[in-house]
Design a protein around this motif. Structure first.
Motif, PDB file in Angstrom:
ATOM      1  N   PHE A  87       0.829  -1.202   0.000  1.00 59.60           N
ATOM      2  CA  PHE A  87       0.000   0.000   0.000  1.00 59.60           C
ATOM      3  C   PHE A  87       0.867   1.257   0.000  1.00 59.60           C
ATOM      4  O   PHE A  87       0.546   2.246  -0.670  1.00 59.60           O
ATOM      5  CB  PHE A  87      -0.933  -0.014   1.209  1.00 59.60           C
ATOM      6  CG  PHE A  87      -1.969   1.074   1.183  1.00 59.60           C
ATOM      7  CD1 PHE A  87      -2.837   1.194   0.116  1.00 59.60           C
ATOM      8  CD2 PHE A  87      -2.068   1.982   2.228  1.00 59.60           C
ATOM      9  CE1 PHE A  87      -3.796   2.194   0.082  1.00 59.60           C
ATOM     10  CE2 PHE A  87      -3.021   2.986   2.207  1.00 59.60           C
ATOM     11  CZ  PHE A  87      -3.889   3.091   1.127  1.00 59.60           C
ATOM     12  N   LEU A 118       1.945   1.974  -3.465  1.00 57.39           N
ATOM     13  CA  LEU A 118       0.868   2.551  -4.272  1.00 57.39           C
ATOM     14  C   LEU A 118       0.692   4.029  -3.962  1.00 57.39           C
ATOM     15  O   LEU A 118       0.434   4.841  -4.854  1.00 57.39           O
ATOM     16  CB  LEU A 118      -0.438   1.794  -4.012  1.00 57.39           C
ATOM     17  CG  LEU A 118      -0.525   0.367  -4.568  1.00 57.39           C
ATOM     18  CD1 LEU A 118      -1.818  -0.297  -4.127  1.00 57.39           C
ATOM     19  CD2 LEU A 118      -0.428   0.373  -6.087  1.00 57.39           C
ATOM     20  N   LEU A 119       0.813   4.381  -2.684  1.00 54.04           N
ATOM     21  CA  LEU A 119       0.700   5.785  -2.302  1.00 54.04           C
ATOM     22  C   LEU A 119       1.820   6.602  -2.930  1.00 54.04           C
ATOM     23  O   LEU A 119       1.605   7.732  -3.393  1.00 54.04           O
ATOM     24  CB  LEU A 119       0.732   5.927  -0.774  1.00 54.04           C
ATOM     25  CG  LEU A 119      -0.490   5.405  -0.010  1.00 54.04           C
ATOM     26  CD1 LEU A 119      -0.257   5.547   1.492  1.00 54.04           C
ATOM     27  CD2 LEU A 119      -1.746   6.162  -0.420  1.00 54.04           C
ATOM     28  N   ASP A 152      -4.397   6.838  -8.031  1.00 53.02           N
ATOM     29  CA  ASP A 152      -5.620   6.691  -7.246  1.00 53.02           C
ATOM     30  C   ASP A 152      -6.411   5.445  -7.632  1.00 53.02           C
ATOM     31  O   ASP A 152      -7.011   4.791  -6.772  1.00 53.02           O
ATOM     32  CB  ASP A 152      -6.506   7.930  -7.416  1.00 53.02           C
ATOM     33  CG  ASP A 152      -5.910   9.161  -6.759  1.00 53.02           C
ATOM     34  OD1 ASP A 152      -4.988   8.994  -5.929  1.00 53.02           O
ATOM     35  OD2 ASP A 152      -6.349  10.282  -7.079  1.00 53.02           O
ATOM     36  N   GLN A 175      -5.321   2.478  -8.880  1.00 50.20           N
ATOM     37  CA  GLN A 175      -4.696   1.279  -8.324  1.00 50.20           C
ATOM     38  C   GLN A 175      -4.863   1.235  -6.814  1.00 50.20           C
ATOM     39  O   GLN A 175      -5.101   0.162  -6.242  1.00 50.20           O
ATOM     40  CB  GLN A 175      -3.210   1.241  -8.679  1.00 50.20           C
ATOM     41  CG  GLN A 175      -2.935   0.885 -10.122  1.00 50.20           C
ATOM     42  CD  GLN A 175      -1.460   0.638 -10.371  1.00 50.20           C
ATOM     43  OE1 GLN A 175      -0.651   0.675  -9.450  1.00 50.20           O
ATOM     44  NE2 GLN A 175      -1.116   0.385 -11.626  1.00 50.20           N
ATOM     45  N   ARG A 176      -4.759   2.392  -6.161  1.00 49.30           N
ATOM     46  CA  ARG A 176      -4.924   2.425  -4.710  1.00 49.30           C
ATOM     47  C   ARG A 176      -6.323   1.990  -4.318  1.00 49.30           C
ATOM     48  O   ARG A 176      -6.506   1.176  -3.399  1.00 49.30           O
ATOM     49  CB  ARG A 176      -4.659   3.843  -4.200  1.00 49.30           C
ATOM     50  CG  ARG A 176      -4.803   4.005  -2.683  1.00 49.30           C
ATOM     51  CD  ARG A 176      -4.968   5.456  -2.322  1.00 49.30           C
ATOM     52  NE  ARG A 176      -6.191   6.006  -2.908  1.00 49.30           N
ATOM     53  CZ  ARG A 176      -6.472   7.297  -2.971  1.00 49.30           C
ATOM     54  NH1 ARG A 176      -5.607   8.179  -2.521  1.00 49.30           N
ATOM     55  NH2 ARG A 176      -7.608   7.716  -3.507  1.00 49.30           N
ATOM     56  N   ASN A 177      -7.346   2.515  -5.026  1.00 51.24           N
ATOM     57  CA  ASN A 177      -8.722   2.155  -4.698  1.00 51.24           C
ATOM     58  C   ASN A 177      -9.014   0.690  -4.981  1.00 51.24           C
ATOM     59  O   ASN A 177      -9.729   0.027  -4.225  1.00 51.24           O
ATOM     60  CB  ASN A 177      -9.691   3.044  -5.482  1.00 51.24           C
ATOM     61  CG  ASN A 177      -9.668   4.484  -5.003  1.00 51.24           C
ATOM     62  OD1 ASN A 177      -9.239   4.772  -3.889  1.00 51.24           O
ATOM     63  ND2 ASN A 177     -10.118   5.399  -5.849  1.00 51.24           N
ATOM     64  N   TRP A 217      -6.833  -1.698  -4.803  1.00 48.39           N
ATOM     65  CA  TRP A 217      -6.154  -2.458  -3.740  1.00 48.39           C
ATOM     66  C   TRP A 217      -6.997  -2.432  -2.464  1.00 48.39           C
ATOM     67  O   TRP A 217      -7.165  -3.457  -1.797  1.00 48.39           O
ATOM     68  CB  TRP A 217      -4.782  -1.843  -3.487  1.00 48.39           C
ATOM     69  CG  TRP A 217      -3.895  -2.679  -2.601  1.00 48.39           C
ATOM     70  CD1 TRP A 217      -2.974  -3.614  -2.983  1.00 48.39           C
ATOM     71  CD2 TRP A 217      -3.850  -2.652  -1.162  1.00 48.39           C
ATOM     72  NE1 TRP A 217      -2.363  -4.165  -1.879  1.00 48.39           N
ATOM     73  CE2 TRP A 217      -2.879  -3.597  -0.748  1.00 48.39           C
ATOM     74  CE3 TRP A 217      -4.530  -1.924  -0.191  1.00 48.39           C
ATOM     75  CZ2 TRP A 217      -2.585  -3.826   0.582  1.00 48.39           C
ATOM     76  CZ3 TRP A 217      -4.239  -2.155   1.149  1.00 48.39           C
ATOM     77  CH2 TRP A 217      -3.276  -3.095   1.520  1.00 48.39           C
TER      78      TRP A 217
END
Length: 286
Positions: free
Chosen positions: A66, A69-70, A75, A77-79, A81
């Protein structure tokens, strides 16, 4: 209220703006400058608390994933995940945000009682409609479906076999001036033998809290379920920001009821667990 397009990132501006609208509802006596400054500082604290809440229960490997990704700033890919590893993250974020706002409002009004009184103009008034509720859920990335003239919003369950929560949102009242929300934990049912205990729990809850009202329903097979009901009479015309604050508080209070019912009768904890806080004369979910 001003929005400095040169400040931080788009995400930060969005968090600050959303925080401004929520704080403005309870602190109308603050000037625009003070409100913007407060919202910026609260927004920073919100990110810290959200990070702590979302990282709870994750493995070291998942935390590293995570964090990467940050760093990428993607955004989407983060969402994706979060949808996989923390499917209830939107509800968790809403709970943390409401908790923090209530805490800040208590602190500010204790130090400056005048901050709770004022004639702030929020925005252009719009006809109360289910489309305003749709706009609220769209802005938070929440999925919903239309049912008749209302909405069905599903909050996915989290880790440890956490159950999903469904909330039905409708517009009621002769002039169409009231939002009604009815929420239930999808897979949490109780035996008919628990009916009297559930009713006693609901009666006690309703004595202690303003919203939501606890209701016990029984299906054709004799299974019982606890549901939360909220009625928001906000008038035939309303500002979009007022709808956002009202719906966020109503949802938080429903999560609180369902979490307490689940904990009381099954001993299980909930990712969407919250408490009720008295703020400015009304009970809000935090």
């Amino acid at each position: 209220m001003p929005d400095d397009n040169n400040a931080t990132t788009t995400v930060d501006r969005g968090i600050r703006w959303d925080m401004e609208t929520q704080l403005a509802a309870s602190l109308p006596g603050l000037s625009d400058t003070d409100l913007t400054d407060l919202a910026a500082r609260v927004g920073e604290e919100l990110q810290v608390r959200v990070g702590t809440a979302l990282s709870s229960g994750l493995t070291s490997q998942q935390l590293d994933e995570f964090a990467q990704l940050l760093d990428r700033g993607d955004d989407c890919q983060r969402n994706d995940w979060l949808e996989t590893h923390r499917p209830a993250y939107r509800a968790a974020v809403a709970t943390v945000r409401a908790d923090l706002v209530a805490e800040v409002v208590r602190t500010v009004t204790a130090a400056n009682p005048a901050a709770a009184h004022g004639d702030r103009v929020f925005a252009r008034l719009l006809p109360t409609s289910i489309e305003l509720a749709e706009a609220h859920f769209d802005s938070h990335g929440l999925k919903y479906t239309r049912h008749d003239a209302g909405l069905r919003v599903l909050f996915a369950g989290g880790d440890d076999d956490e159950t999903a929560t469904v909330v039905w949102v409708d517009v009621a009242g002769r002039p169409g001036d009231t939002f009604t929300l009815t929420g239930a934990a999808l897979d949490v049912n109780f035996a008919h033998e628990d009916h009297d205990r559930l009713c006693a729990f609901a009666a006690d809850w309703n004595k202690r809290t303003w919203n939501p009202k606890a209701v016990v329903v029984t299906d054709d097979d004799g299974r019982c379920k606890v549901m939360g009901e909220v009625a928001l009479c906000i008038g035939p015309r309303v500002a979009r920001t007022q709808v956002d604050v009202a719906l966020s508080r109503a949802l938080g209070s429903i999560f609180a009821l369902l979490a307490e019912a689940r904990r009381t009768f099954t001993g299980a904890e909930s990712d969407t667990e919250s408490t009720l806080t008295d703020s400015g004369g009304s009970v809000v979910g935090v």
